[in-house]
Design a protein around this motif. Structure first.
Motif, mmCIF file in Angstrom:
data_model
loop_
_atom_site.group_PDB
_atom_site.id
_atom_site.type_symbol
_atom_site.label_atom_id
_atom_site.label_comp_id
_atom_site.label_asym_id
_atom_site.label_seq_id
_atom_site.Cartn_x
_atom_site.Cartn_y
_atom_site.Cartn_z
ATOM 1 N N GLY A 24 0.824 -1.209 0.000
ATOM 2 C CA GLY A 24 0.000 0.000 0.000
ATOM 3 C C GLY A 24 0.856 1.256 0.000
ATOM 4 N N ALA A 25 2.004 1.198 0.663
ATOM 5 C CA ALA A 25 2.928 2.340 0.694
ATOM 6 C C ALA A 25 3.509 2.628 -0.688
ATOM 7 C CB ALA A 25 4.051 2.084 1.695
ATOM 8 N N LEU A 26 3.453 1.642 -1.588
ATOM 9 C CA LEU A 26 3.963 1.815 -2.956
ATOM 10 C C LEU A 26 2.840 2.055 -3.960
ATOM 11 C CD1 LEU A 26 6.610 -1.060 -2.972
ATOM 12 C CD2 LEU A 26 7.015 1.390 -2.618
ATOM 13 N N GLY A 27 1.615 2.220 -3.466
ATOM 14 C CA GLY A 27 0.482 2.494 -4.345
ATOM 15 C C GLY A 27 -0.194 1.259 -4.901
ATOM 16 N N LEU A 28 0.178 0.072 -4.404
ATOM 17 C CA LEU A 28 -0.472 -1.156 -4.835
ATOM 18 C C LEU A 28 -1.561 -1.522 -3.838
ATOM 19 C CD1 LEU A 28 2.683 -3.237 -5.831
ATOM 20 C CD2 LEU A 28 1.188 -1.909 -7.330
ATOM 21 N N ARG A 29 -2.589 -2.202 -4.326
ATOM 22 C CA ARG A 29 -3.696 -2.601 -3.453
ATOM 23 C C ARG A 29 -4.209 -3.968 -3.898
ATOM 24 N NH1 ARG A 29 -8.292 -2.068 -6.411
ATOM 25 N NH2 ARG A 29 -8.166 -0.722 -8.229
ATOM 26 N N ALA A 67 11.628 -7.580 -5.781
ATOM 27 C CA ALA A 67 11.878 -6.138 -5.671
ATOM 28 C C ALA A 67 10.734 -5.388 -6.341
ATOM 29 C CB ALA A 67 13.197 -5.775 -6.329
ATOM 30 N N PHE A 68 10.164 -4.432 -5.615
ATOM 31 C CA PHE A 68 9.081 -3.604 -6.125
ATOM 32 C C PHE A 68 9.618 -2.218 -6.447
ATOM 33 C CE2 PHE A 68 7.110 -6.816 -3.488
ATOM 34 C CZ PHE A 68 6.086 -7.263 -4.300
ATOM 35 N N LYS A 69 9.190 -1.687 -7.568
ATOM 36 C CA LYS A 69 9.641 -0.372 -8.024
ATOM 37 C C LYS A 69 8.931 0.731 -7.238
ATOM 38 C CE LYS A 69 10.084 2.360 -12.234
ATOM 39 N NZ LYS A 69 9.861 2.343 -13.698
ATOM 40 N N ALA A 70 9.721 1.618 -6.686
ATOM 41 C CA ALA A 70 9.191 2.795 -5.992
ATOM 42 C C ALA A 70 9.381 4.014 -6.895
ATOM 43 C CB ALA A 70 9.914 2.998 -4.667
ATOM 44 N N ARG A 71 8.550 5.032 -6.671
ATOM 45 C CA ARG A 71 8.624 6.247 -7.483
ATOM 46 C C ARG A 71 9.482 7.336 -6.856
ATOM 47 N NH1 ARG A 71 2.220 6.050 -8.143
ATOM 48 N NH2 ARG A 71 2.611 5.587 -5.974
ATOM 49 N N ALA A 109 17.352 1.719 -1.829
ATOM 50 C CA ALA A 109 16.499 0.565 -1.560
ATOM 51 C C ALA A 109 16.362 0.286 -0.072
ATOM 52 C CB ALA A 109 17.065 -0.669 -2.264
ATOM 53 N N ALA A 110 15.364 -0.529 0.245
ATOM 54 C CA ALA A 110 15.154 -1.057 1.588
ATOM 55 C C ALA A 110 14.699 -2.502 1.453
ATOM 56 C CB ALA A 110 14.101 -0.250 2.328
ATOM 57 N N PHE A 111 15.053 -3.324 2.435
ATOM 58 C CA PHE A 111 14.754 -4.752 2.413
ATOM 59 C C PHE A 111 14.057 -5.160 3.711
ATOM 60 C CE2 PHE A 111 18.469 -3.835 -0.071
ATOM 61 C CZ PHE A 111 18.308 -4.576 -1.228
ATOM 62 N N VAL A 112 13.014 -5.985 3.568
ATOM 63 C CA VAL A 112 12.255 -6.465 4.725
ATOM 64 C C VAL A 112 11.899 -7.930 4.491
ATOM 65 C CG1 VAL A 112 10.155 -6.163 6.093
ATOM 66 C CG2 VAL A 112 11.268 -4.172 5.118
ATOM 67 N N LEU A 113 12.007 -8.742 5.538
ATOM 68 C CA LEU A 113 11.562 -10.126 5.466
ATOM 69 C C LEU A 113 10.084 -10.186 5.832
ATOM 70 C CD1 LEU A 113 14.542 -11.931 7.238
ATOM 71 C CD2 LEU A 113 14.197 -11.552 4.782
ATOM 72 N N GLU A 121 11.830 -6.172 -1.282
ATOM 73 C CA GLU A 121 12.618 -4.972 -1.485
ATOM 74 C C GLU A 121 11.778 -3.912 -2.183
ATOM 75 O OE1 GLU A 121 16.501 -3.633 -4.217
ATOM 76 O OE2 GLU A 121 15.919 -5.736 -4.094
ATOM 77 N N ALA A 122 11.996 -2.675 -1.798
ATOM 78 C CA ALA A 122 11.489 -1.534 -2.562
ATOM 79 C C ALA A 122 12.722 -0.777 -3.052
ATOM 80 C CB ALA A 122 10.622 -0.625 -1.709
#
Length: 127
Positions: A24-29, A67-71, A109-113, A121-122
């Motif tokens: 959601g923080a990346l605009g996906l739902r 990895a998800f693309k952030a804007r 980037a940032a990484f979370v398990l 990753e974002a």
């Protein structure tokens, strides 16, 4: 070019709470659920159509990396904060990654398990 991808998870409901916040923080739902009424079997995330699925049909515990693309850098930061708040484990705080580590210039980037130990990753690639 990949149209969509996904991973298996041990508990779709638990993982969906994590991904609702992090993505959601990346605009996906959530754009699709299986079954439609509760999403206990699978949840698809995207904007207009699913680009990333979590489901109970594929093996879980394989420790995938996505990895998800952030804007922007701010979206990377928001992804990391939301993912941690939703129960994720830090696997690399937001920041520029170095070329000495094999990353290209401007790789923020940032990484979370996730709850199953998958490395999410974002990334924002600066011009």
């Amino acid at each position: 070019m990949i149209d969509h991808t996904g991973i298996g998870v041990a508990d779709v409901t638990r993982s969906a709470a994590f991904y609702d916040a992090a993505l959601g923080a990346l605009g996906l739902r959530r754009v699709m659920q299986l079954p439609e009424n509760d999403g206990a079997d699978g949840v698809g995330y995207g904007v207009e159509h699913p680009v990333f699925w979590i489901d109970r049909f594929h093996p879980h515990g394989v420790k995938q990396h996505t990895a998800f693309k952030a804007r922007s850098r701010a979206e990377v930061d928001a992804f990391h904060a939301a993912a941690l708040k939703a129960g994720g484990t830090d696997n690399g705080p937001p920041g520029l990654r170095g070329t000495a580590q094999g990353y290209p210039r401007g790789y923020y980037a940032a990484f979370v398990l996730d709850p199953d130990g998958n490395n999410m990753e974002a990334v924002f690639r600066e011009p």
